[in-house]
Design a protein around this motif. Structure first.
Motif, PDB file in Angstrom:
ATOM      1  N   PHE A  95       2.647  -4.120   8.672  1.00  0.00           N
ATOM      2  CA  PHE A  95       3.683  -3.708   7.725  1.00  0.00           C
ATOM      3  C   PHE A  95       3.929  -4.799   6.692  1.00  0.00           C
ATOM      4  N   VAL A  96       3.994  -6.022   7.158  1.00  0.00           N
ATOM      5  CA  VAL A  96       4.281  -7.142   6.262  1.00  0.00           C
ATOM      6  C   VAL A  96       3.159  -7.298   5.243  1.00  0.00           C
ATOM      7  N   ARG A  97       1.911  -7.214   5.707  1.00  0.00           N
ATOM      8  CA  ARG A  97       0.772  -7.337   4.791  1.00  0.00           C
ATOM      9  C   ARG A  97       0.752  -6.203   3.770  1.00  0.00           C
ATOM     10  N   MET A  98       0.988  -4.967   4.234  1.00  0.00           N
ATOM     11  CA  MET A  98       1.006  -3.830   3.314  1.00  0.00           C
ATOM     12  C   MET A  98       2.083  -4.035   2.249  1.00  0.00           C
ATOM     13  N   LYS A  99       3.245  -4.452   2.690  1.00  0.00           N
ATOM     14  CA  LYS A  99       4.355  -4.671   1.764  1.00  0.00           C
ATOM     15  C   LYS A  99       4.007  -5.763   0.751  1.00  0.00           C
ATOM     16  N   GLU A 100       3.442  -6.861   1.226  1.00  0.00           N
ATOM     17  CA  GLU A 100       3.076  -7.966   0.325  1.00  0.00           C
ATOM     18  C   GLU A 100       2.014  -7.534  -0.687  1.00  0.00           C
ATOM     19  N   GLU A 101       1.030  -6.753  -0.248  1.00  0.00           N
ATOM     20  CA  GLU A 101      -0.027  -6.295  -1.151  1.00  0.00           C
ATOM     21  C   GLU A 101       0.537  -5.374  -2.231  1.00  0.00           C
ATOM     22  N   LEU A 102       1.389  -4.441  -1.840  1.00  0.00           N
ATOM     23  CA  LEU A 102       1.980  -3.532  -2.821  1.00  0.00           C
ATOM     24  C   LEU A 102       2.907  -4.283  -3.772  1.00  0.00           C
TER      25      LEU A 102
END
Length: 146
Positions: A95-102
């Protein structure tokens, strides 16, 4: 008991993202639906809107930092692999990675995880940081293993 499509339908309807939404993954244990809405939600209302839809579907929010999140992700991962052979393992930082990428693309992201009697539900929303449509919505409804 609610079914996966009923839960996903309530979420997509709440965000006015039903039209044009489609399942990304759909098998007996998990349903992932993605959609777009022309609706704009003020960024400061993201958390309250997610909490509101959580109440509507009858979910109990799971703290994003809790150990339970890892269990939810591992369970969902297992359900996805039933029909999707080329999927890499997820981890509790997904979740954290997805959020950071977006967010690196100029989007604002919020998500919440809810526990229902027979399902775990993850709802993520994101939109341009300047509150320009569309609002993107993704809901994952996965059979719980508890």
């Amino acid at each position: 008991m609610k079914k996966t499509y009923e839960i996903a339908g309530e979420v997509m309807g709440f965000f006015d993202a039903f039209k044009g939404s489609r399942p990304a993954i759909d098998n007996e244990s998990i349903l992932i639906v993605r959609g777009r809405s022309r609706k704009v939600i003020p960024i400061e209302e993201f958390d309250s809107k997610l909490a509101e839809i959580g109440e509507i579907i009858g979910g109990k929010e799971i703290d994003a930092e809790s150990d339970k999140i890892k269990d939810v992700l591992e369970s969902g991962d297992k359900h996805i692999k039933v029909t999707e052979a080329n999927v890499t393992d997820v981890d509790n930082h997904g979740f954290v990675r997805m959020k950071e990428e977006l967010e690196s693309m100029g989007l604002v992201v919020a998500y919440k995880v809810f526990e229902l009697p027979s399902f775990d539900v993850v709802i993520a929303i994101w939109e341009d940081k300047n509150e320009i449509p569309p609002l993107y919505v993704e809901v994952t409804v996965s059979e719980s293993e508890a």
